[in-house]
Design a protein around this motif. Structure first.
Motif, short mmCIF file in Angstrom:
data_model
loop_
_atom_site.label_atom_id
_atom_site.label_comp_id
_atom_site.label_asym_id
_atom_site.label_seq_id
_atom_site.Cartn_x
_atom_site.Cartn_y
_atom_site.Cartn_z
N GLN A 1 0.82 -1.22 0.00
CA GLN A 1 0.00 0.00 0.00
C GLN A 1 0.85 1.27 0.00
N PHE A 2 2.16 1.14 0.22
CA PHE A 2 3.04 2.30 0.31
C PHE A 2 3.42 2.79 -1.08
N GLU A 3 3.52 4.11 -1.22
CA GLU A 3 3.85 4.68 -2.52
C GLU A 3 5.29 4.37 -2.90
N ASP A 4 5.52 4.18 -4.18
CA ASP A 4 6.85 3.99 -4.76
C ASP A 4 7.49 2.66 -4.37
N GLY A 5 6.74 1.77 -3.73
CA GLY A 5 7.23 0.42 -3.51
C GLY A 5 8.30 0.25 -2.45
N ASP A 6 8.58 1.27 -1.66
CA ASP A 6 9.59 1.16 -0.61
C ASP A 6 9.00 1.71 0.67
N ALA A 7 8.81 0.85 1.66
CA ALA A 7 8.14 1.27 2.88
C ALA A 7 8.99 2.20 3.74
N ALA A 8 10.31 2.02 3.72
CA ALA A 8 11.18 2.78 4.62
C ALA A 8 12.48 3.17 3.95
N PRO A 9 12.42 4.07 2.94
CA PRO A 9 13.64 4.45 2.24
C PRO A 9 14.58 5.28 3.10
N LEU A 10 15.87 5.08 2.89
CA LEU A 10 16.90 5.84 3.59
C LEU A 10 17.52 6.82 2.59
N VAL A 11 17.53 8.10 2.96
CA VAL A 11 18.01 9.16 2.06
C VAL A 11 19.28 9.76 2.64
N ARG A 12 20.33 9.81 1.85
CA ARG A 12 21.59 10.42 2.28
C ARG A 12 21.51 11.93 2.08
N VAL A 13 21.72 12.68 3.15
CA VAL A 13 21.70 14.14 3.08
C VAL A 13 23.10 14.67 2.83
N GLU A 14 24.02 14.22 3.63
CA GLU A 14 25.43 14.54 3.45
C GLU A 14 26.22 13.42 4.10
N ASN A 15 27.53 13.47 3.99
CA ASN A 15 28.35 12.42 4.57
C ASN A 15 28.10 12.31 6.07
N GLY A 16 27.62 11.15 6.49
CA GLY A 16 27.39 10.92 7.91
C GLY A 16 26.02 11.32 8.41
N MET A 17 25.14 11.86 7.55
CA MET A 17 23.80 12.27 7.97
C MET A 17 22.76 11.70 7.00
N TYR A 18 21.76 11.01 7.55
CA TYR A 18 20.77 10.32 6.73
C TYR A 18 19.37 10.55 7.29
N MET A 19 18.36 10.47 6.40
CA MET A 19 16.96 10.57 6.79
C MET A 19 16.28 9.22 6.54
N LEU A 20 15.65 8.67 7.56
CA LEU A 20 14.86 7.46 7.39
C LEU A 20 13.41 7.89 7.21
N GLU A 21 12.91 7.80 5.99
CA GLU A 21 11.58 8.31 5.64
C GLU A 21 10.52 7.24 5.91
N LEU A 22 9.65 7.53 6.86
CA LEU A 22 8.63 6.56 7.28
C LEU A 22 7.22 7.07 6.99
N PHE A 23 7.09 7.93 5.97
CA PHE A 23 5.80 8.58 5.73
C PHE A 23 5.20 8.27 4.36
N HIS A 24 5.57 7.15 3.78
CA HIS A 24 5.09 6.84 2.43
C HIS A 24 3.88 5.91 2.43
N GLY A 25 3.28 5.69 3.61
CA GLY A 25 2.12 4.81 3.71
C GLY A 25 0.80 5.51 3.44
N PRO A 26 -0.31 4.82 3.66
CA PRO A 26 -1.64 5.34 3.31
C PRO A 26 -2.02 6.64 4.00
N THR A 27 -1.51 6.90 5.21
CA THR A 27 -1.89 8.12 5.93
C THR A 27 -0.73 9.09 6.10
N CYS A 28 0.38 8.82 5.44
CA CYS A 28 1.51 9.76 5.35
C CYS A 28 2.22 10.00 6.69
N ALA A 29 2.21 9.00 7.57
CA ALA A 29 2.91 9.12 8.85
C ALA A 29 3.49 7.76 9.24
#
Length: 496
Positions: free
Chosen positions: A80-108
């Motif tokens: 049900q999550f958009e883009d087929g990845d429930a918990a993508p990890l995004v690299r912001v800069e060296n040593g800093m990352y965002m774990l995105e947990l808002f791609h589900g049906p209610t955006c949280a």
């Protein structure tokens, strides 16, 4: 796996813990022991997709559930999550990352567990031989309510009722809940704050009279709040998955430690990270980030939990909480699993609004956690500066987390003896869930209409607008009932 109460001797299976929600003595269920994930098992998780990683972690706790059936349920949930990845990890800069947990049906991030909980609960009833209908009661500070409603809508044999603070959620959160579809759902506003809602729900769970009246109607009580282990368990998985993604993308080597910063209200999300660490995940420091309602920050500083303080309504409403229920589970662990002492402290909290811990316990806490808080102006500055530098828009809760994470990183840089590890900031909601506050943070402009805010954020950031939020604009408002805390059970009885 056997589960025990934080306040007594009650022992149940995992299925019973999920169906029951809360222990009969008012305590929370915890595993009798933490299952281990060995280094070789962690290595094997690298080649798994997210549902497979989640099934592996959950089955460590819920071993009476069939693994293949559990995996199938997780694949269905996360499809049900958009883009087929429930918990993508995004690299912001060296040593800093965002774990995105808002791609589900209610955006949280609540979707990570609440898309799975209906299966865990229904299957748990089957394993326990329970034939009654199930009534789920939820107190929400904004996100849990919608995620639970969406997860359980039209589920056979289940009704769900959500209570939220009348003036304590964002306009978008309120719209999400009050336009909810489904024949088995109900939503009621409560005059008061989240703690009033949570206390009211706990009183119903603790009342034998209430349970008896519901039993006459052939209903069994259960919970979808994070006091239910079935809510907590799926959250443990995404910390393992984030770590695996760091290894597979060659950002770290297997065995390297990683820090996590978590925006914290009811303490369930960061507790899941602590559980992952206890299972063997190489975690350094867990950074507990609070907003102006900084009861947890003060607790770590002074060793006294004191909920008798001013309550602030902030731009991060899901964190506007003064009684963090899941902290009880951590207190139980770091007190040496002393159920009598935990029970005494929770009784003190109920009677006086405060309790204290021993010096050695506080020292143990500080080895695992760093706690910090940020005010509204600091959160806005962080969101603006981060977007200006990296082009990355954050919601207000993630803004709190990033502000505290940056402060922690600055402190570590100044300390030559401190261990330095990569930092993963847990991003818990889409910026579009709080469009007016996010737009103000990024541009300094105010808008009264949430959907105008969404349009302007989209023009500014080009970030995709979730389809579920687009659709709300044209849905009719179904639920308008408002009640007082003392009359919450009356509304429950009307519903059943």
């Amino acid at each position: 796996m056997v589960f025990i109460s934080t306040r007594g001797e009650e022992k149940v299976t995992g299925a019973q813990a999920i169906v029951q929600g809360i222990a009969k003595d008012g305590g929370l269920f915890v595993p009798e022991k933490f299952p281990a994930v060995t280094p070789s098992e962690l290595e094997s998780m690298l080649g798994m997709d997210y549902p497979e990683r989640a099934a592996f972690v959950l089955h460590k706790y819920l071993d009476e559930y069939d693994h293949e059936e559990l995996l199938a349920a997780l694949k269905k949930a996360y499809s049900q999550f958009e883009d087929g990845d429930a918990a993508p990890l995004v690299r912001v800069e060296n040593g800093m990352y965002m774990l995105e947990l808002f791609h589900g049906p209610t955006c949280a991030f609540k979707d990570m567990a609440l898309t799975v909980l209906p299966y865990l609960l229904r299957k748990g009833c089957d394993l326990c031989g329970i034939k009654e209908n199930v009534l789920i009661l939820v107190a929400t500070s904004g996100d849990t309510g919608k995620a639970a409603l969406e997860g359980f809508k039209d589920a056979p044999g289940i009704k769900i009722m959500v209570f939220y603070p009348d003036d304590g959620v964002s306009k978008m959160q309120k719209l999400q809940m009050c336009t909810q579809e489904g024949e088995n759902v109900n939503v009621v506003a409560v005059r008061g704050n989240f703690d009033d809602c949570q206390t009211g729900v706990k009183k119903i769970f603790g009342s034998e009279e209430c349970k008896a009246k519901l039993k006459e109607k052939n209903y069994l009580l259960s919970s979808a709040n994070s006091i239910n282990f079935g809510r907590l368990a799926p959250q443990i998985a995404y910390y393992f998955s984030a770590y695996c993604d760091l290894v597979t993308s060659e950002q770290i080597k297997m065995g390297d430690k990683v820090n996590f910063t978590v925006p914290t209200g009811n303490f369930g999300n960061i507790l899941a990270a602590y559980y992952a660490k206890r299972m063997g995940l190489p975690v350094g420091t867990l950074v507990c980030a609070s907003n102006k309602n900084n009861v947890l920050t003060d607790f770590w500083a002074k060793g006294t939990y004191d909920s008798k303080r001013p309550f602030y309504k902030t731009m991060s409403p899901s964190m506007d909480i003064l009684v963090s229920s899941n902290l009880e589970r951590l207190i139980f662990e770091l007190s040496g699993r002393d159920a009598a002492l935990t029970r005494e402290r929770m009784q003190q909290l109920s009677a006086t609004g405060r309790y204290s811990i021993r010096a050695e316990e506080l020292k143990a806490y500080k080895k695992e956690f760093f706690a910090g808080c940020t005010n509204e102006a600091e959160t806005v500055d962080c969101m603006y500066e981060f977007f200006d530098e990296y082009g990355y828009p954050m919601d207000t809760h993630t803004g709190v987390a990033m502000s505290v994470a940056q402060r922690y990183e600055e402190m570590i840089e100044k300390d030559p003896s401190a261990e330095k590890h990569p930092m993963v900031v847990v991003s818990t909601a889409s910026p579009y869930k709080f469009p007016q506050d996010v737009l103000y943070a990024l541009t300094g402009n105010d808008v009264k209409d949430s959907f105008k805010g969404i349009k302007r954020i989209n023009l500014l950031t080009a970030m995709k607008v979730p389809e579920s939020l687009k659709a709300i604009r044209y849905k009719p408002v179904r639920f308008k009932q408002v009640t007082s805390p003392e009359k919450m059970f009356d509304e429950v009885m009307k519903f059943v």
